[in-house]
Design a protein around this motif. Structure first.
Motif, PDB file in Angstrom:
ATOM      1  N   ALA A   1      16.245  -1.787  10.890  1.00  0.00           N
ATOM      2  CA  ALA A   1      15.376  -2.817  10.319  1.00  0.00           C
ATOM      3  C   ALA A   1      14.817  -2.331   8.989  1.00  0.00           C
ATOM      4  CB  ALA A   1      14.245  -3.135  11.285  1.00  0.00           C
TER       5      ALA A   1
ATOM      6  N   LEU B   1      15.183  -4.101   5.270  1.00  0.00           N
ATOM      7  CA  LEU B   1      14.020  -4.510   4.479  1.00  0.00           C
ATOM      8  C   LEU B   1      14.057  -3.887   3.098  1.00  0.00           C
ATOM      9  CD1 LEU B   1      10.598  -4.373   6.294  1.00  0.00           C
ATOM     10  CD2 LEU B   1      11.526  -6.188   4.901  1.00  0.00           C
TER      11      LEU B   1
ATOM     12  N   VAL C   1      15.252 -12.922   6.500  1.00  0.00           N
ATOM     13  CA  VAL C   1      14.724 -12.738   7.856  1.00  0.00           C
ATOM     14  C   VAL C   1      15.878 -12.938   8.829  1.00  0.00           C
ATOM     15  CG1 VAL C   1      13.068 -13.549   9.571  1.00  0.00           C
ATOM     16  CG2 VAL C   1      12.491 -13.647   7.147  1.00  0.00           C
TER      17      VAL C   1
ATOM     18  N   ARG D   1      15.129 -10.826  13.929  1.00  0.00           N
ATOM     19  CA  ARG D   1      13.814 -10.571  13.315  1.00  0.00           C
ATOM     20  C   ARG D   1      13.615  -9.139  12.843  1.00  0.00           C
ATOM     21  NH1 ARG D   1      11.610 -13.046  18.376  1.00  0.00           N
ATOM     22  NH2 ARG D   1      12.295 -15.188  18.188  1.00  0.00           N
ATOM     23  N   ARG D   2      14.141  -8.202  13.595  1.00  0.00           N
ATOM     24  CA  ARG D   2      14.043  -6.815  13.166  1.00  0.00           C
ATOM     25  C   ARG D   2      12.641  -6.372  12.788  1.00  0.00           C
ATOM     26  NH1 ARG D   2      19.367  -4.306  10.865  1.00  0.00           N
ATOM     27  NH2 ARG D   2      20.596  -4.853  12.666  1.00  0.00           N
ATOM     28  N   LEU D   3      11.710  -6.587  13.675  1.00  0.00           N
ATOM     29  CA  LEU D   3      10.354  -6.093  13.440  1.00  0.00           C
ATOM     30  C   LEU D   3      10.299  -4.624  13.806  1.00  0.00           C
ATOM     31  CD1 LEU D   3       8.337  -9.037  14.932  1.00  0.00           C
ATOM     32  CD2 LEU D   3       8.613  -8.457  12.525  1.00  0.00           C
TER      33      LEU D   3
ATOM     34  N   ASN E   1       3.352  -3.727   9.881  1.00  0.00           N
ATOM     35  CA  ASN E   1       4.556  -4.500   9.618  1.00  0.00           C
ATOM     36  C   ASN E   1       4.423  -5.296   8.327  1.00  0.00           C
ATOM     37  OD1 ASN E   1       6.945  -4.804  11.679  1.00  0.00           O
ATOM     38  ND2 ASN E   1       5.131  -4.279  12.878  1.00  0.00           N
TER      39      ASN E   1
ATOM     40  N   GLN F   1       6.094 -13.422  16.759  1.00  0.00           N
ATOM     41  CA  GLN F   1       6.969 -12.422  16.139  1.00  0.00           C
ATOM     42  C   GLN F   1       7.750 -13.047  14.980  1.00  0.00           C
ATOM     43  OE1 GLN F   1       9.378 -10.051  18.702  1.00  0.00           O
ATOM     44  NE2 GLN F   1       7.686  -9.513  20.036  1.00  0.00           N
ATOM     45  N   GLN F   2       8.179 -14.290  15.195  1.00  0.00           N
ATOM     46  CA  GLN F   2       8.894 -14.969  14.115  1.00  0.00           C
ATOM     47  C   GLN F   2       7.971 -15.156  12.918  1.00  0.00           C
ATOM     48  OE1 GLN F   2      12.304 -15.908  14.245  1.00  0.00           O
ATOM     49  NE2 GLN F   2      11.884 -16.033  12.075  1.00  0.00           N
TER      50      GLN F   2
ATOM     51  N   ALA G   1       7.703 -11.945  11.174  1.00  0.00           N
ATOM     52  CA  ALA G   1       8.911 -11.631  10.406  1.00  0.00           C
ATOM     53  C   ALA G   1       8.917 -12.402   9.086  1.00  0.00           C
ATOM     54  CB  ALA G   1      10.152 -11.962  11.222  1.00  0.00           C
TER      55      ALA G   1
ATOM     56  N   ARG H   1       6.159 -10.956   6.855  1.00  0.00           N
ATOM     57  CA  ARG H   1       6.565  -9.697   6.228  1.00  0.00           C
ATOM     58  C   ARG H   1       7.506  -9.963   5.062  1.00  0.00           C
ATOM     59  NH1 ARG H   1       9.837  -5.670   9.846  1.00  0.00           N
ATOM     60  NH2 ARG H   1      11.435  -7.176   9.337  1.00  0.00           N
ATOM     61  N   ALA H   2       8.415 -10.930   5.250  1.00  0.00           N
ATOM     62  CA  ALA H   2       9.335 -11.266   4.166  1.00  0.00           C
ATOM     63  C   ALA H   2       8.550 -11.787   2.955  1.00  0.00           C
ATOM     64  CB  ALA H   2      10.344 -12.306   4.629  1.00  0.00           C
TER      65      ALA H   2
END
Lengths: 325, 234
Positions: free
Chosen positions: A202, A206, B81, B85-87, B96, B140-141, B144, B147-148
Motif C-alpha cells: 500500500a 501511495l 484509490v 483500499r490499501r489502508l 493514514n 474505511q472507504q 481511503a 487519504r487520496a
C-alpha cells in the motif's frame, strides 16, 4: 493538524524535559559508584535501544545485528585515538559516519529480503564483522586494545576520578536519541516508515519509496548506535571484539524496546529502566554461579510480555487512557 | 486532461483490456461502468502505473505516463484509490491521513485538504485516534478517499468505491464525489453499480470484455434502451 495532536506532542516534549532535569539531579544525591555505573549503562542502553527502534520498531526491519554498528563506533574511536591521536569527539562522528555508510551498503542487498530473512541476514553479517575484527592484527585482533590513560581531560574524554561526566554524556545521548525519534515521528520519514512497516504494498501504491525509506532508517539508526559504541569504548577504556561486537549487544539493544513497546516513543527507555538494572544486579549477585543467569531473566521477561502484553509495557498506559475516555 | 489512447494490458498473455481509449476533461466526473471482469480495474491500474500497458499511450496534462514508476505518476497529481483500499490497518486514522499529505515534497499547507476531508466525511474527524482496521467498511472507504485527497490531486481515480458497503453509506460517498468535483478536482470512477454512478457522472463509458462498448454523456447512456435492459435492469 488537529489541536489535540499538537498538544500531545508538546506535552511529550515537556515530560521529556522534566524527566531530563530530574535525571540530571539524581547522581548529585546518589554517590555510590556501582549505582552510578548502573545508571550510566541504563541510559546508554536506553539510547541504543531507541536508535534500534528507529529501524526495527518504526520501519519494521528487525535487526539482530546492531552490535556491528556498536562495535564499529567503539573501534573507530579507539583506533583513531590510540594510533593517530585523534580526540574521541571526532572519532565518534567518524564512527557514526562509517556505520551509517556500512548500514546503507549492507541494506542495498539485504532490504530486498523480506521478514525473517532480513533478521537472519543481520545476525550473519554481524558475526562476519566480529570474525574480521578478531583476525585483524593491526586492530589488536582477539586481544583487543586498551585506551592509554592520560589523565582527566574533556578533550580526550577521560575521567578516572569521577563517573559524573560519563553520566551526563549518557544522559545527553539518551536525550538526543529520544529527541531525534520524537522529531522523526511527525516528519515525512516517520510516516513513511510506519507505512512501510504496516503495509509495504500500500505504501508503494501511495508513492512511498519503500527502499529509500528503509535505507534512511538504517543510516540514522546505525549512526546513533555507533555514537553509543564510541561512548562505551571511552567509558570502559578497553575493548576487545567480543566485548563490543558480540551477539549479546544486538540482543541488549532489541530487548528494551521489545519489553517497553516496539515502535513507540517511550518504549525503549521504559524497557531499559527495567531491564538493565535487573541485568546488572543478577549479574553481580548470581553471576558467579555461571554466565547466562541474566539471559534467563531476559528470556522469562520476554515470554511473560509476549503472553500478557504483546504491545509492550507502554501498552499499560495507553490501555488506561482508552478506558478512561 | 487525461487521454488514454488504445491501451492494451495483459496479465501473463491474458488480455484484460484491448485498445481502450478514453478521455477525461478537466472538472468532469467520468464513470467507467461494466460487469465483473470487463477490465475496469485494469484500466485504472494501467493509468496509475500499477500495471504496465503492453501498448498504447496514457497522457496526463501533456505528460506521458505509461512506463513511468508509480510514485512518479502519483507526483504528477493523480490519486488512485484501489479496489481493496490499501489502508494501513494498524495505523491510526490520523496517521493514514497524514501519510497522504507527505507525498508532496513542498512545505505547502497541510491543513487545507484536511478541512475538505473533514467537511466531506465528518465521521473521520471523530475517529482520528482509532486504528484504521476498527472502522466499518464504509468508513474505511471514506478514509481511503480522504487519504487520496490529502495528496491534493488534480485527478482522483476511484475503483469501485461502493464495494462491500451498506447502501446508506454508498449514497454518502457518491454525494461526496460530487462535492469533490465541485471543489475543483476531476474524478474518474469505475463502478459496477451503474445506476447510482450515472446519476452523478457527466459522461460514461461502458466496458465489455476489455473493449469500449459505448460512450457518451451520462444522460444519454442512461436513456439508451439496450443499456437500460442489460445493465440497469429497467
Amino acid at each position: 493538524m488537529d489541536k489535540s495532536f499538537t498538544e500531545r506532542r508538546r506535552r511529550e516534549l515537556l515530560v521529556a524535559a522534566s524527566l531530563t532535569v530530574a535525571a540530571a539531579l539524581v547522581p548529585l544525591f546518589i554517590k555510590n559508584p556501582n549505582v552510578q555505573n548502573i545508571m550510566i549503562l541504563t541510559l546508554m542502553f536506553g539510547a541504543l535501544s531507541q536508535s534500534w527502534n528507529i529501524l526495527s520498531g518504526y520501519c519494521g526491519q528487525i535487526s539482530l545485528g546492531h552490535a556491528l554498528y556498536f562495535g564499529l563506533g567503539a573501534y573507530t574511536t579507539t583506533l583513531l585515538f590510540t594510533k593517530f591521536g585523534v580526540p574521541p569527539w571526532f572519532g565518534m562522528l567518524a564512527g557514526g559516519a562509517i556505520s551509517a555508510l556500512i548500514a546503507m551498503a549492507l541494506g542495498y542487498p539485504c532490504f530486498r529480503l523480506g521478514g525473517h530473512y532480513f533478521a537472519i541476514a543481520t545476525i550473519v553479517i554481524a558475526e562476519i564483522g566480529l570474525l574480521l575484527i578478531q583476525n585483524w592484527e593491526w586492530a589488536g585482533a582477539a586481544l583487543g586494545i586498551e585506551m592509554p590513560v592520560r589523565g582527566d581531560s574533556w578533550l580526550k574524554f577521560q575521567f578516572a576520578r569521577s563517573k559524573l561526566p560519563y553520566f551526563y554524556f549518557a544522559l545527553a545521548l539518551a536525550c538526543i536519541a529520544w529527541f531525534v525519534t520524537w522529531w522523526l515521528e511527525d516528519s515525512k520519514w516517520g510516516y513513511w516508515w510506519r507505512a512501510v512497516k504496516d503495509n509495504p504494498d500500500a505504501a508503494q501504491s501511495l508513492g512511498v519509496v519503500v527502499f529509500d525509506s528503509k535505507m534512511g532508517a538504517a543510516a540514522v539508526s546505525a549512526f546513533l548506535v555507533a555514537i553509543g559504541g564510541s561512548f562505551y569504548a571511552m567509558y570502559v577504556s578497553y575493548i576487545d571484539p567480543g566485548s563490543v561486537m558480540g551477539f549479546q549487544f544486538s540482543l541488549l539493544m532489541a530487548l528494551p524496546a521489545v519489553l517497553g513497546g516496539i515502535g513507540t516513543l517511550w518504549g525503549p527507555l521504559l524497557g531499559a529502566i527495567i531491564l538493565i538494572p535487573l541485568t546488572e544486579l543478577t549479574r553481580s549477585y548470581i553471576g558467579g554461579s555461571g554466565r547466562g543467569v541474566d539471559l534467563i531473566v531476559y528470556g522469562t521477561l520476554i515470554v511473560v510480555i509476549a503472553l500478557a502484553r504483546p504491545e509492550g509495557l507502554i501498552g499499560l498506559f495507553s490501555r488506561r487512557k482508552e478506558a478512561s475516555r | 486532461m487525461l487521454s488514454v489512447h488504445e491501451v492494451t494490458t495483459a496479465y501473463q498473455g491474458l488480455v484484460a483490456i484491448s485498445a481502450v481509449s478514453i478521455e477525461v476533461q478537466k472538472g468532469e466526473i467520468v464513470c467507467v461502468a461494466g460487469a465483473n471482469g470487463a477490465g475496469k480495474s485494469t484500466l485504472l491500474k494501467s493509468i496509475a502505473g500499477a500495471e504496465r500497458p503492453r501498448s498504447g499511450t496514457v497522457m496526463f496534462d501533456g505528460k506521458r505516463l505509461d512506463g513511468m514508476a508509480q510514485h512518479h505518476i502519483t507526483a504528477t497529481g493523480i490519486a488512485y484509490v484501489p479496489e481493496n483500499r490499501r489502508l494501513f490497518p494498524r495505523l491510526s486514522v490520523r496517521d493514514n491521513l497524514r501519510l497522504g499529505s507527505y507525498l508532496y515534497r513542498g512545505e505547502a499547507n497541510r491543513e487545507e485538504p484536511l478541512d475538505l476531508v473533514f467537511k466531506l466525511f465528518p465521521r473521520l474527524s471523530e475517529r482520528l485516534d482509532q486504528r484504521a482496521e476498527t472502522l466499518s467498511g464504509g468508513e474505511q472507504q471514506m478514509l481511503a478517499i480522504g487519504r487520496a485527497l490529502m495528496t491534493r490531486p488534480r485527478l482522483l481515480m476511484l475503483d469501485e468505491p461502493s464495494q462491500g458497503i451498506m447502501p446508506k453509506l454508498v449514497d454518502e460517498i457518491f454525494q461526496a464525489v460530487k462535492l469533490i468535483r465541485d471543489s475543483g478536482m476531476t474524478v474518474l470512477i469505475v463502478e459496477q453499480r451503474m445506476a447510482e454512478c450515472l446519476e452523478i457522472a457527466d459522461r460514461a463509458y461502458i466496458l465489455q470484455t476489455g473493449r469500449v462498448l459505448m460512450q457518451g454523456p451520462a444522460a444519454e447512456i442512461t436513456g439508451n434502451p439496450d443499456v437500460r435492459k442489460a445493465y440497469l435492469g429497467l
